[in-house]
Write a protein that holds these residues in place. Structure first.
Motif, PDB file in Angstrom:
ATOM      1  N   ARG A  11      39.225  42.788  44.290  1.00  0.00           N
ATOM      2  CA  ARG A  11      40.415  41.949  44.431  1.00  0.00           C
ATOM      3  C   ARG A  11      41.606  42.521  43.657  1.00  0.00           C
ATOM      4  NH1 ARG A  11      39.988  38.189  48.553  1.00  0.00           N
ATOM      5  NH2 ARG A  11      38.050  36.993  48.407  1.00  0.00           N
ATOM      6  N   TRP A  12      41.344  43.443  42.740  1.00  0.00           N
ATOM      7  CA  TRP A  12      42.394  43.998  41.888  1.00  0.00           C
ATOM      8  C   TRP A  12      42.862  45.361  42.373  1.00  0.00           C
ATOM      9  CZ3 TRP A  12      44.335  41.455  37.516  1.00  0.00           C
ATOM     10  CH2 TRP A  12      43.695  40.240  37.227  1.00  0.00           C
ATOM     11  N   LEU A  13      42.424  45.789  43.540  1.00  0.00           N
ATOM     12  CA  LEU A  13      42.757  47.112  44.038  1.00  0.00           C
ATOM     13  C   LEU A  13      44.270  47.272  44.199  1.00  0.00           C
ATOM     14  CD1 LEU A  13      41.212  49.669  45.035  1.00  0.00           C
ATOM     15  CD2 LEU A  13      41.585  48.831  47.354  1.00  0.00           C
ATOM     16  N   GLY A  14      44.827  48.284  43.538  1.00  0.00           N
ATOM     17  CA  GLY A  14      46.239  48.605  43.660  1.00  0.00           C
ATOM     18  C   GLY A  14      47.177  47.703  42.893  1.00  0.00           C
ATOM     19  N   ARG A  15      46.657  46.852  42.014  1.00  0.00           N
ATOM     20  CA  ARG A  15      47.515  45.895  41.307  1.00  0.00           C
ATOM     21  C   ARG A  15      47.976  46.407  39.941  1.00  0.00           C
ATOM     22  NH1 ARG A  15      44.412  40.218  41.765  1.00  0.00           N
ATOM     23  NH2 ARG A  15      46.105  39.625  40.336  1.00  0.00           N
ATOM     24  N   ASP A  16      47.658  47.657  39.633  1.00  0.00           N
ATOM     25  CA  ASP A  16      48.138  48.312  38.405  1.00  0.00           C
ATOM     26  C   ASP A  16      47.754  47.535  37.148  1.00  0.00           C
ATOM     27  OD1 ASP A  16      49.351  50.339  36.997  1.00  0.00           O
ATOM     28  OD2 ASP A  16      51.320  49.382  36.999  1.00  0.00           O
ATOM     29  N   ASP A  17      46.508  47.037  37.128  1.00  0.00           N
ATOM     30  CA  ASP A  17      46.032  46.279  35.973  1.00  0.00           C
ATOM     31  C   ASP A  17      44.580  46.685  35.696  1.00  0.00           C
ATOM     32  OD1 ASP A  17      45.259  44.484  34.034  1.00  0.00           O
ATOM     33  OD2 ASP A  17      46.115  42.727  35.019  1.00  0.00           O
ATOM     34  N   GLN A  18      44.420  47.747  34.914  1.00  0.00           N
ATOM     35  CA  GLN A  18      43.082  48.252  34.624  1.00  0.00           C
ATOM     36  C   GLN A  18      42.240  47.230  33.867  1.00  0.00           C
ATOM     37  OE1 GLN A  18      42.820  52.230  33.044  1.00  0.00           O
ATOM     38  NE2 GLN A  18      44.796  52.828  33.909  1.00  0.00           N
ATOM     39  N   ASP A  19      42.827  46.593  32.861  1.00  0.00           N
ATOM     40  CA  ASP A  19      42.077  45.639  32.054  1.00  0.00           C
ATOM     41  C   ASP A  19      41.645  44.430  32.886  1.00  0.00           C
ATOM     42  OD1 ASP A  19      42.384  47.272  29.850  1.00  0.00           O
ATOM     43  OD2 ASP A  19      44.154  46.220  29.107  1.00  0.00           O
ATOM     44  N   GLY A  20      42.544  43.928  33.744  1.00  0.00           N
ATOM     45  CA  GLY A  20      42.196  42.792  34.578  1.00  0.00           C
ATOM     46  C   GLY A  20      41.063  43.114  35.532  1.00  0.00           C
ATOM     47  N   ALA A  21      41.092  44.314  36.117  1.00  0.00           N
ATOM     48  CA  ALA A  21      40.039  44.726  37.040  1.00  0.00           C
ATOM     49  C   ALA A  21      38.702  44.864  36.324  1.00  0.00           C
ATOM     50  CB  ALA A  21      40.420  46.048  37.704  1.00  0.00           C
ATOM     51  N   GLU A  22      38.718  45.465  35.131  1.00  0.00           N
ATOM     52  CA  GLU A  22      37.452  45.658  34.414  1.00  0.00           C
ATOM     53  C   GLU A  22      36.890  44.328  33.912  1.00  0.00           C
ATOM     54  OE1 GLU A  22      35.656  49.162  31.985  1.00  0.00           O
ATOM     55  OE2 GLU A  22      37.278  48.278  30.824  1.00  0.00           O
ATOM     56  N   GLU A  23      37.750  43.438  33.465  1.00  0.00           N
ATOM     57  CA  GLU A  23      37.277  42.131  33.022  1.00  0.00           C
ATOM     58  C   GLU A  23      36.655  41.356  34.181  1.00  0.00           C
ATOM     59  OE1 GLU A  23      38.874  38.039  30.837  1.00  0.00           O
ATOM     60  OE2 GLU A  23      40.263  39.656  31.303  1.00  0.00           O
ATOM     61  N   ALA A  24      37.288  41.432  35.357  1.00  0.00           N
ATOM     62  CA  ALA A  24      36.740  40.746  36.521  1.00  0.00           C
ATOM     63  C   ALA A  24      35.380  41.318  36.903  1.00  0.00           C
ATOM     64  CB  ALA A  24      37.710  40.861  37.697  1.00  0.00           C
ATOM     65  N   ALA A  25      35.259  42.652  36.893  1.00  0.00           N
ATOM     66  CA  ALA A  25      33.992  43.288  37.230  1.00  0.00           C
ATOM     67  C   ALA A  25      32.900  42.925  36.228  1.00  0.00           C
ATOM     68  CB  ALA A  25      34.173  44.803  37.288  1.00  0.00           C
ATOM     69  N   ALA A  26      33.242  42.922  34.946  1.00  0.00           N
ATOM     70  CA  ALA A  26      32.270  42.590  33.907  1.00  0.00           C
ATOM     71  C   ALA A  26      31.816  41.141  34.021  1.00  0.00           C
ATOM     72  CB  ALA A  26      32.868  42.853  32.524  1.00  0.00           C
ATOM     73  N   THR A  27      32.753  40.244  34.333  1.00  0.00           N
ATOM     74  CA  THR A  27      32.388  38.832  34.506  1.00  0.00           C
ATOM     75  C   THR A  27      31.448  38.668  35.688  1.00  0.00           C
ATOM     76  OG1 THR A  27      34.501  38.107  33.570  1.00  0.00           O
ATOM     77  CG2 THR A  27      33.297  36.518  34.911  1.00  0.00           C
TER      78      THR A  27
END
Length: 328
Positions: free
Chosen positions: A31-47
């Motif tokens: 869901r975070w693809l291309g949104r320029d937010d590495q931390d948000g993407a990793e937090e979502a994946a970890a959750t």
């Protein structure tokens, strides 16, 4: 649950259930693809990965996890009870890839019996990885050119038919020049050195060698995957400060120049699951539809002695208004 091999009277293996864990991580990160937010993407994946592990009938001890993750913490226990296992977790390999909307991001885990995953200090490791055809033909301490020639000989090819995968980093400047001098082809990648190592061990990708300097976490995950695939990995700590040398010594590694084999990095009957987040050479990324999503997962198990490519459709509601579509 999967069937054990003939003569194996242990309870059925849980390997086919672990893809649910990486699929949840991939679905969340995609869901975070291309949104320029590495931390948000990793937090979502970890959750997502944490929720998947909490639903597993295991008592899983996290031994390898992303640095500073709040959802996946080393030495934490996950699962609602069952066999003791060690967990090596990478909910999002390719933070930058997802942020940029690029190719080849994955969600990955490796599972093994207690004590199976070597715990190393968080630092760089120099390593090379090949598939079964070139197993036993590489030597990390020899010049790159000699290794390329040995791999070419194993495949019965010319040196300039061999493709090496290298992370495009400044630290690899000299390595890239050595490979060019050897005559081998080079595929530069922005992220995803674990995926690169797996790709080098699977025929049909036209990749033959993954080489370079990456993290210790990625080295252990690579070793687990390539043991399942019959490949070969050699890795050596690459400390950059005196403090890192002392940290390695404190963890019982007296010789930091020691070369670790795949069997030393990941022991026993390991299970590995890898789900694509964005499209890559090995796996397709998550595809979102009207009220569902499709995932593509590679699952490998040494106990069951198989490698599977699994495709799944995940519905977001019980009341489905969308037809099931053929995968492919």
């Amino acid at each position: 649950m999967s069937e054990p091999l003939a003569g194996d009277h242990r309870p059925p293996c849980l390997c086919i259930h672990y893809p649910r864990v990486t699929e949840r991580g991939a679905l969340a990160a995609a869901r975070w693809l291309g949104r320029d937010d590495q931390d948000g993407a990793e937090e979502a994946a970890a959750t997502g990965m944490r929720l998947g592990l909490e639903a597993m009938p295991i008592s899983g001890r996290v031994v390898i996890a992303p640095r500073d993750s709040e959802q996946l913490v080393v030495d934490e226990r996950l699962g609602f009870g069952g066999d003791d296992v060690d967990l090596a977790l990478d909910p999002l390999e390719g933070r930058g890839v997802v942020a940029r909307g690029g190719n080849g991001a994955i969600s990955m885990l490796a599972v093994g019996p207690p004590g199976s995953m070597l715990q190393l200090p968080d630092m760089y490791m120099r390593r090379m990885a090949v598939g079964p055809r070139a197993r036993g033909r590489i030597d990390l301490l020899k010049p790159v050119g000699e290794n390329v020639e040995s791999i070419a000989d194993a495949f019965g090819r010319n040196v300039n038919d061999i493709t090496t995968i290298v992370l495009d980093r400044s630290r690899h400047h000299d390595l890239i020049e050595e490979i060019r001098v050897s005559g081998a082809r080079i595929k530069l990648i922005q992220d995803g050195d674990v995926t690169a190592s797996i790709s080098a061990a699977i025929r049909g990708t036209n990749d033959h060698l993954a080489i370079g300097i990456g993290g210790t976490r990625q080295a252990v995950l690579t070793a687990a995957a390539l043991r399942c695939l019959g490949g070969d990995v050699q890795a050596q700590l690459w400390p950059t400060t005196r403090g890192e040398i002392e940290e390695a010594n404190a963890q019982g590694i007296e010789d930091v120049s020691r070369v670790f084999s795949a069997d030393e990095l990941a022991q026993g009957e390991v299970i590995v699951a890898v789900t694509g987040i964005s499209n890559g050479d090995l796996l397709r990324g998550v595809r979102f539809l009207a009220d569902s999503a499709q995932t593509h997962t590679l699952v490998m198990c040494m106990r069951c002695n198989w490698v599977r490519f699994d495709e799944a459709i995940h519905f977001f509601a019980r009341d489905r208004r969308e037809e099931v579509r053929l995968l492919g």
